[in-house]
Design a protein around this motif. Structure first.
Motif, PDB file in Angstrom:
ATOM      1  N   GLU A   1      44.608  49.539  44.155  1.00 35.76           N
ATOM      2  CA  GLU A   1      43.363  49.371  45.193  1.00 35.76           C
ATOM      3  C   GLU A   1      43.632  47.938  45.917  1.00 35.76           C
ATOM      4  OE1 GLU A   1      39.938  49.620  43.082  1.00 35.76           O
ATOM      5  OE2 GLU A   1      40.307  51.640  42.117  1.00 35.76           O
ATOM      6  N   THR A   2      43.823  46.850  45.252  1.00 38.99           N
ATOM      7  CA  THR A   2      43.865  45.483  45.962  1.00 38.99           C
ATOM      8  C   THR A   2      45.187  45.573  46.778  1.00 38.99           C
ATOM      9  OG1 THR A   2      42.618  44.468  44.241  1.00 38.99           O
ATOM     10  CG2 THR A   2      43.751  43.157  46.019  1.00 38.99           C
ATOM     11  N   ILE A   3      46.402  45.627  46.093  1.00 37.85           N
ATOM     12  CA  ILE A   3      47.708  45.854  46.690  1.00 37.85           C
ATOM     13  C   ILE A   3      47.830  47.132  47.510  1.00 37.85           C
ATOM     14  CG2 ILE A   3      50.306  45.559  46.208  1.00 37.85           C
ATOM     15  CD1 ILE A   3      49.350  43.933  43.921  1.00 37.85           C
ATOM     16  N   ASN A   4      47.086  48.089  47.323  1.00 35.99           N
ATOM     17  CA  ASN A   4      47.017  49.302  48.062  1.00 35.99           C
ATOM     18  C   ASN A   4      48.136  50.103  47.817  1.00 35.99           C
ATOM     19  OD1 ASN A   4      45.437  51.202  49.446  1.00 35.99           O
ATOM     20  ND2 ASN A   4      46.526  50.307  51.523  1.00 35.99           N
TER      21      ASN A   4
ATOM     22  N   PRO B   1      37.619  38.577  41.804  1.00 34.32           N
ATOM     23  CA  PRO B   1      38.751  39.504  42.253  1.00 34.32           C
ATOM     24  C   PRO B   1      39.792  39.943  40.845  1.00 34.32           C
ATOM     25  CG  PRO B   1      38.403  37.281  43.611  1.00 34.32           C
ATOM     26  CD  PRO B   1      37.637  37.228  42.289  1.00 34.32           C
ATOM     27  N   LEU B   2      40.254  41.005  41.250  1.00 33.99           N
ATOM     28  CA  LEU B   2      41.010  41.602  40.361  1.00 33.99           C
ATOM     29  C   LEU B   2      42.061  40.605  39.792  1.00 33.99           C
ATOM     30  CD1 LEU B   2      40.972  45.328  41.647  1.00 33.99           C
ATOM     31  CD2 LEU B   2      40.141  44.379  39.531  1.00 33.99           C
ATOM     32  N   MET B   3      42.710  39.750  40.922  1.00 34.37           N
ATOM     33  CA  MET B   3      43.929  38.971  40.427  1.00 34.37           C
ATOM     34  C   MET B   3      43.343  38.183  39.608  1.00 34.37           C
ATOM     35  SD  MET B   3      46.937  37.795  40.964  1.00 34.37           S
ATOM     36  CE  MET B   3      47.338  38.589  42.649  1.00 34.37           C
TER      37      MET B   3
ATOM     38  N   ASP C   1      44.205  48.695  38.526  1.00 35.56           N
ATOM     39  CA  ASP C   1      43.138  48.225  39.860  1.00 35.56           C
ATOM     40  C   ASP C   1      43.856  47.596  40.803  1.00 35.56           C
ATOM     41  OD1 ASP C   1      41.692  50.278  38.815  1.00 35.56           O
ATOM     42  OD2 ASP C   1      39.849  49.108  38.184  1.00 35.56           O
ATOM     43  N   LEU C   2      44.305  46.433  40.327  1.00 34.39           N
ATOM     44  CA  LEU C   2      44.813  45.666  41.376  1.00 34.39           C
ATOM     45  C   LEU C   2      45.980  46.089  41.932  1.00 34.39           C
ATOM     46  CD1 LEU C   2      45.288  42.459  42.247  1.00 34.39           C
ATOM     47  CD2 LEU C   2      46.936  42.187  40.181  1.00 34.39           C
TER      48      LEU C   2
ATOM     49  N   THR D   1      34.204  42.576  38.092  1.00 31.50           N
ATOM     50  CA  THR D   1      34.551  42.766  39.774  1.00 31.50           C
ATOM     51  C   THR D   1      33.410  43.345  40.506  1.00 31.50           C
ATOM     52  OG1 THR D   1      36.625  43.365  38.932  1.00 31.50           O
ATOM     53  CG2 THR D   1      36.145  44.024  40.769  1.00 31.50           C
TER      54      THR D   1
END
Length: 260
Positions: A164-167, A104-106, A160-161, A98
């Motif tokens: 952090e990414t989806i928040n 990307p984490l996805m 983490d997805l 990453t």
């Protein structure tokens, strides 16, 4: 996916992994938390960088696994040391992909899902079982540790997805993963879903649960955490792991009695 006897002519050892008890899940979650906070501490606080941390912990893991494979039975101290180290390495694999490569984490979540599926497929094709109650040969143990590595990498990416990414934040992510683990437990104990399948799903889910707990405790208040820091969080969890492992070493409560 039942236990299967190894082929004739294969050297049989005592089972090399612990029995699945409450202690197992407690230490597993503690190890995943240390994997998250430990990697952050080494990378940030000691300024070793991802490459430096990966080299150091990777070497320590190799040494721990050499001893793990050398012993002919389950030794709590060696086994759980390997789990702690492999949890950090799994985190570092995802972080390197990453942070250093910009994947990307996805995508890393999908990649590790595919890799883990391939490991399980190869394991089952060769051994006709994925049961941890049958880790009695070197090849089965090799498949076991390879699967463990990628469950940690997948769990890190998935955790983490969400956080952090989806928040969704660390606390909500932890609640979601805890709920999923509870659903797996209910599906097994109430609806009799296959024990081996339920175990591996729960094992994967404990990684993002532990990581979310670790991040929630260690991250600054401004980032949605409690602000304990990686040092305090890591020390607390490592001390708890050590105390539990010492207890299990003395009592042998997690030694698998049945030889398969």
């Amino acid at each position: 996916m039942d236990d299967k006897e190894p082929k004739s002519g294969v050297r049989i050892m005592l089972n090399k992994v612990p029995e699945i008890t409450l202690f197992f899940w407690i230490i597993k979650i503690l190890c995943t938390t240390v994997g998250e906070t430990g990697a952050d501490f080494l990378n940030t606080n000691l300024n070793l960088g991802l490459d430096g941390v990966t080299a150091i912990i990777g070497t320590m893991l190799v040494v721990a696994l050499v001893f793990q494979f050398k012993f002919k039975k389950y030794v709590p101290g060696i086994y759980w040391l390997a789990v702690v180290l492999i949890s950090i390495v799994g985190t570092l694999i995802t972080d390197n992909l990453t942070d250093n490569l910009g994947i990307p984490l996805m995508y890393t979540t999908i990649i590790f899902t595919v890799i883990l599926s391939i490991v399980f497929a190869a394991w089952y094709k060769k051994e006709k079982t994925l049961s941890i109650h049958s880790i009695v040969t070197t090849r089965r143990e090799a498949f076991y540790w390879l699967a463990i590595l990628f469950t940690f990498a997948l769990g890190t990416a998935a955790g983490d997805l969400l956080a952090e990414t989806i928040n969704l934040g660390y606390m909500l992510s932890a609640i979601i993963f805890a709920g999923l683990i509870a659903a797996v437990a209910i599906s097994h104990f109430v609806f009799k879903v296959n024990a081996i399948l339920a175990f591996w799903i729960a094992y994967i889910l404990t990684r993002p649960l532990g990581a979310s707990i670790g991040d929630y405790l260690s991250q600054d208040l401004s980032n949605g955490g409690l602000g304990l820091g990686t040092v305090i969080t890591s020390v607390i969890f490592l001390a708890t792991i050590l105390a539990t492992v010492v207890y299990l070493t003395v009592t042998k409560k997690d030694v698998i009695k049945k030889q398969t």
